[in-house]
Design a protein around this motif. Structure first.
Motif, PDB file in Angstrom:
ATOM      1  N   GLN A  38     -12.505  -0.416  -4.874  1.00 14.94           N
ATOM      2  CA  GLN A  38     -13.305   0.231  -3.430  1.00 14.94           C
ATOM      3  C   GLN A  38     -14.624   0.681  -3.082  1.00 14.94           C
ATOM      4  O   GLN A  38     -14.672   1.266  -1.696  1.00 14.94           O
ATOM      5  CB  GLN A  38     -12.683   1.558  -3.736  1.00 14.94           C
ATOM      6  CG  GLN A  38     -13.263   3.538  -3.156  1.00 14.94           C
ATOM      7  CD  GLN A  38     -12.620   4.195  -4.081  1.00 14.94           C
ATOM      8  OE1 GLN A  38     -13.043   4.205  -5.583  1.00 14.94           O
ATOM      9  NE2 GLN A  38     -11.978   5.475  -3.538  1.00 14.94           N
ATOM     10  N   LEU A  39     -15.418   0.125  -4.399  1.00 18.90           N
ATOM     11  CA  LEU A  39     -16.801   0.021  -4.026  1.00 18.90           C
ATOM     12  C   LEU A  39     -17.524  -1.167  -2.901  1.00 18.90           C
ATOM     13  O   LEU A  39     -17.887  -0.753  -2.462  1.00 18.90           O
ATOM     14  CB  LEU A  39     -17.587  -0.043  -5.589  1.00 18.90           C
ATOM     15  CG  LEU A  39     -17.824   0.317  -6.775  1.00 18.90           C
ATOM     16  CD1 LEU A  39     -17.893   0.082  -7.855  1.00 18.90           C
ATOM     17  CD2 LEU A  39     -18.715   2.280  -6.555  1.00 18.90           C
ATOM     18  N   GLU A  40     -16.565  -2.193  -2.744  1.00 19.11           N
ATOM     19  CA  GLU A  40     -16.817  -3.233  -2.327  1.00 19.11           C
ATOM     20  C   GLU A  40     -16.272  -2.661  -0.717  1.00 19.11           C
ATOM     21  O   GLU A  40     -17.221  -2.997   0.542  1.00 19.11           O
ATOM     22  CB  GLU A  40     -15.800  -4.266  -2.128  1.00 19.11           C
ATOM     23  CG  GLU A  40     -15.813  -5.531  -1.370  1.00 19.11           C
ATOM     24  CD  GLU A  40     -17.337  -5.812  -0.947  1.00 19.11           C
ATOM     25  OE1 GLU A  40     -17.208  -6.846   0.095  1.00 19.11           O
ATOM     26  OE2 GLU A  40     -18.097  -6.094  -2.256  1.00 19.11           O
ATOM     27  N   ARG A  41     -14.839  -1.710  -0.287  1.00 17.96           N
ATOM     28  CA  ARG A  41     -14.837  -1.332   0.952  1.00 17.96           C
ATOM     29  C   ARG A  41     -15.394  -0.453   1.293  1.00 17.96           C
ATOM     30  O   ARG A  41     -15.775  -0.571   2.310  1.00 17.96           O
ATOM     31  CB  ARG A  41     -13.176  -0.840   0.702  1.00 17.96           C
ATOM     32  CG  ARG A  41     -11.985  -1.697   0.693  1.00 17.96           C
ATOM     33  CD  ARG A  41     -11.206  -1.147   0.334  1.00 17.96           C
ATOM     34  NE  ARG A  41     -10.654   0.273  -0.706  1.00 17.96           N
ATOM     35  CZ  ARG A  41     -10.235  -0.409  -1.265  1.00 17.96           C
ATOM     36  NH1 ARG A  41      -9.673  -1.532  -1.566  1.00 17.96           N
ATOM     37  NH2 ARG A  41      -9.750   0.779  -1.823  1.00 17.96           N
TER      38      ARG A  41
ATOM     39  N   LEU B 110       0.695   4.573  -0.914  1.00 18.33           N
ATOM     40  CA  LEU B 110       0.777   4.195  -0.832  1.00 18.33           C
ATOM     41  C   LEU B 110       0.453   2.910  -0.017  1.00 18.33           C
ATOM     42  O   LEU B 110      -0.431   2.263   0.559  1.00 18.33           O
ATOM     43  CB  LEU B 110      -0.003   3.454  -2.269  1.00 18.33           C
ATOM     44  CG  LEU B 110      -1.224   4.329  -3.012  1.00 18.33           C
ATOM     45  CD1 LEU B 110      -1.329   4.540  -4.315  1.00 18.33           C
ATOM     46  CD2 LEU B 110      -2.588   5.737  -2.040  1.00 18.33           C
ATOM     47  N   GLY B 111       1.907   2.623   0.258  1.00 20.88           N
ATOM     48  CA  GLY B 111       2.195   1.374   1.368  1.00 20.88           C
ATOM     49  C   GLY B 111       3.087   0.370   0.457  1.00 20.88           C
ATOM     50  O   GLY B 111       3.192  -0.636   1.182  1.00 20.88           O
TER      51      GLY B 111
ATOM     52  N   PHE C  42      -5.409   4.314  -6.577  1.00 17.80           N
ATOM     53  CA  PHE C  42      -4.978   4.965  -5.660  1.00 17.80           C
ATOM     54  C   PHE C  42      -5.110   4.097  -3.796  1.00 17.80           C
ATOM     55  O   PHE C  42      -5.756   4.292  -2.964  1.00 17.80           O
ATOM     56  CB  PHE C  42      -6.332   5.619  -5.314  1.00 17.80           C
ATOM     57  CG  PHE C  42      -7.667   4.770  -5.887  1.00 17.80           C
ATOM     58  CD1 PHE C  42      -8.019   4.402  -5.147  1.00 17.80           C
ATOM     59  CD2 PHE C  42      -7.708   4.825  -7.331  1.00 17.80           C
ATOM     60  CE1 PHE C  42      -9.618   3.280  -5.597  1.00 17.80           C
ATOM     61  CE2 PHE C  42      -8.808   3.550  -7.739  1.00 17.80           C
ATOM     62  CZ  PHE C  42      -9.532   3.466  -7.411  1.00 17.80           C
ATOM     63  N   HIS C  43      -4.622   2.667  -4.086  1.00 13.30           N
ATOM     64  CA  HIS C  43      -5.333   1.994  -2.721  1.00 13.30           C
ATOM     65  C   HIS C  43      -4.198   0.766  -3.236  1.00 13.30           C
ATOM     66  O   HIS C  43      -3.391   0.219  -4.534  1.00 13.30           O
ATOM     67  CB  HIS C  43      -6.016   1.441  -3.021  1.00 13.30           C
ATOM     68  CG  HIS C  43      -6.699   0.731  -1.757  1.00 13.30           C
ATOM     69  ND1 HIS C  43      -6.312  -0.637  -1.192  1.00 13.30           N
ATOM     70  CD2 HIS C  43      -6.224   0.940  -0.843  1.00 13.30           C
ATOM     71  CE1 HIS C  43      -7.075  -0.878  -0.220  1.00 13.30           C
ATOM     72  NE2 HIS C  43      -6.830  -0.144   0.107  1.00 13.30           N
ATOM     73  N   VAL C  44      -3.446   0.306  -1.904  1.00 13.03           N
ATOM     74  CA  VAL C  44      -2.571  -0.724  -2.027  1.00 13.03           C
ATOM     75  C   VAL C  44      -3.256  -1.833  -1.411  1.00 13.03           C
ATOM     76  O   VAL C  44      -2.807  -1.240   0.119  1.00 13.03           O
ATOM     77  CB  VAL C  44      -1.039  -0.737  -2.317  1.00 13.03           C
ATOM     78  CG1 VAL C  44      -0.425  -1.286  -2.447  1.00 13.03           C
ATOM     79  CG2 VAL C  44      -0.865   0.594  -3.263  1.00 13.03           C
ATOM     80  N   ALA C  45      -3.058  -3.142  -1.029  1.00 12.00           N
ATOM     81  CA  ALA C  45      -3.210  -3.793  -0.338  1.00 12.00           C
ATOM     82  C   ALA C  45      -2.507  -4.701  -0.595  1.00 12.00           C
ATOM     83  O   ALA C  45      -1.987  -5.769  -1.289  1.00 12.00           O
ATOM     84  CB  ALA C  45      -4.741  -3.679  -0.570  1.00 12.00           C
ATOM     85  N   CYS C  46      -2.212  -6.174   0.448  1.00 16.16           N
ATOM     86  CA  CYS C  46      -0.918  -6.361   0.498  1.00 16.16           C
ATOM     87  C   CYS C  46      -1.355  -7.614   1.262  1.00 16.16           C
ATOM     88  O   CYS C  46      -1.763  -7.684   2.489  1.00 16.16           O
ATOM     89  CB  CYS C  46       0.650  -6.470   1.346  1.00 16.16           C
ATOM     90  SG  CYS C  46       1.470  -7.851   1.747  1.00 16.16           S
ATOM     91  N   CYS C  47      -1.042  -9.203   0.333  1.00 18.81           N
ATOM     92  CA  CYS C  47      -1.650 -10.589   1.147  1.00 18.81           C
ATOM     93  C   CYS C  47       0.032 -11.267   1.911  1.00 18.81           C
ATOM     94  O   CYS C  47       0.412 -11.395  -0.244  1.00 18.81           O
ATOM     95  CB  CYS C  47      -2.023 -11.099   1.075  1.00 18.81           C
ATOM     96  SG  CYS C  47      -4.327 -10.249   0.568  1.00 18.81           S
TER      97      CYS C  47
END
Length: 491
Positions: free
Chosen positions: A483-486, A261-262, A283-288
């Motif tokens: 996920q809903l927002e994306r 997932l990153g 099920f999802h990974v985001a980084c800042c």
């Protein structure tokens, strides 16, 4: 020389001496009361002044009690009252020194105990002034001189008025403070004049022998307090980590899922098996990520933001020279059942955290969160060590905001590494609860990084991370979406 000639010569000498008037400077030099009474007056002035800037609220009383001790030390052989005042000056010297040293630690008395000690200290000073007054009046009676004023009686009355004023509605009013300040200045000036007037009783003065000269006492006391303050600051603000060698990781399957997932390999290598299991099903990974540089002209640079600007390529950081610099990264790991795991990671790329760094983290999910844990890692002699984050906790805190006191839920902890630690880093992991209506939001971390171990007056590192006015503090704020927002954004 014959007898009559000798007598005539003696009469001539007597006539010459009788016509010689010594200068005022010579008279002052032979007044043994002027210097000790002057030191006591200066000590009273410095201990009675409260200036809460440039650490003068600590320095002035310390200098003041030393001067009073030196003044009473010189007088102690002139009567039992002076010996009592000198003994009390020793008590106050130790008292103020202990207060000064404990001010850099969490052990300074607070609440009712602090009030009780303050009242006791004021009582000691009143008894000391009364003893000095009694001793000086006895000297005046012995020398058969009449004192022109009684400033010590006024000083005792002034102390009594201060005590009453402290518990009255006028305690913080300038209407009462200004007259009391004027009266205090008049009393101190009168006490200086009293030392000059005592010159007539100079023959009653008995000098007390001393082993240490004035400079040795003054600088020995102040220097000793300073050394103790530095030593205790190092002990208090450099907590010992309960570190152990990092064991070989398990949960290989979940780790591989997170890697797909990153989630970076170096981040996965630091996660404990327990925390990895808490991320099962992601099920999802985001980084800042953001680079924070501390010190004069501190700065921050956004390195990547996969939530607000996923199309922007990561920035290669240029580390500023001579600045302690860290990479603060927030990983949003989305889980089933409307849960969002937040991994706050700290990685020092220049410098380190030795003197009780602290962080406070906050989120605005509105539905609460669960703090899973926090860990610190470092390398030493080719071995990786891991330790629980000291003082890790979560709960409701009240902080001073832009518009007054604000109450919020925050997580906090202390960060410190052993001397010689390499590649210092760590993380905090918590899980927010969301729903179908709460699809985006933000989280933040306030990071406090002191440049040295001394904090005067002492406050817990976590509390310092709350203070938005502190120049040693930096904030790392990021946004998340679900996920809903994306899906809604794409549609």
């Amino acid at each position: 020389m014959t007898g009559p000639e000798r007598d005539e010569f003696d009469r001539m000498i007597e006539q010459e001496i009788a016509g010689t008037v010594p200068s005022q400077g010579v008279v002052e030099e032979v007044n043994p009361w002027r210097e000790p009474v002057g030191r006591i007056a200066w000590g009273l002035a410095l201990t009675g002044i409260t200036l809460n800037f440039l650490y003068l609220q600590y320095l002035l009383p310390a200098v003041g009690v030393v001067l009073q001790y030196l003044g009473f030390r010189a007088l102690r052989r002139n009567g039992v009252d002076f010996r009592l005042a000198w003994a009390l000056s020793v008590v106050r010297l130790v008292w103020v020194g202990a207060f000064l040293v404990l001010s850099v630690t969490p052990w300074l008395p607070t609440g009712n105990l602090d009030i009780g000690l303050g009242l006791a200290g004021m009582g000691i000073q009143i008894v000391q002034m009364l003893a000095l007054r009694a001793g000086l009046r006895q000297v005046c009676r012995t020398a058969d001189i009449e004192p022109k004023s009684d400033p010590l009686k006024a000083a005792v009355c002034w102390e009594g008025f201060i005590l009453v004023l402290a518990f009255s509605p006028l305690a913080h009013s300038w209407l009462a403070a200004i007259p009391m300040l004027i009266a205090f200045v008049c009393i101190v000036r009168a006490l200086f004049r009293l030392g000059e007037a005592m010159g007539e009783a100079g023959y009653c003065f008995t000098a007390a022998p001393v082993r240490l000269n004035t400079s040795a006492v003054r600088w020995g006391f102040l220097g000793g307090c300073l050394l103790l303050m530095l030593a205790l600051s190092v002990c208090v603000n450099h907590p010992r980590l309960d570190a152990a060698p990092m064991e070989e990781h398990g949960e290989t399957e979940i780790r591989q899922q997170l890697a797909d997932l990153g989630l970076p390999e170096e981040v996965l290598a630091d996660l404990t098996d327990e925390d990895v299991r808490a991320l099962d099903g992601a099920f999802h990974v985001a980084c800042c990520a953001e680079m924070l540089a501390f010190g004069p002209d501190s700065q921050s640079i956004t390195l990547c933001d996969q939530t607000n600007a996923p199309e922007r390529a990561p920035v290669e950081p240029e580390i500023p020279p001579n600045k302690d610099t860290m990479i603060a990264s927030t990983y949003y790991i989305e889980l089933p059942k409307y849960r969002m795991a937040v991994l706050e990671r700290f990685e020092w790329v220049q410098g380190s955290a030795y003197w009780g760094d602290a962080f406070s983290a906050f989120e605005n999910s509105d539905y609460g969160y669960e703090l899973l844990g926090g860990w610190l890692m470092f390398d030493k002699q080719g071995q990786t060590y891991i330790a629980p984050m000291p003082a890790l906790s979560s709960g409701t805190v009240t902080v001073d905001g832009f518009f007054g006191a604000e109450t919020s839920e925050q997580m906090s902890g202390v960060i410190a590494y052993p001397f010689g630690a390499e590649n210092p880093r760590g993380y905090v992991l918590y899980v927010m609860q969301l729903d179908e209506n709460r699809t985006f939001g933000g989280t933040g971390v306030n990071y406090y990084h002191p440049a040295h171990p001394v904090c005067l007056p002492y406050s817990p590192p976590q509390e310092r991370s709350y203070d938005w006015r502190d120049r040693h503090r930096a904030q790392h704020y990021t946004n998340f979406n679900t996920q809903l927002e994306r899906s809604a954004t794409i549609a």
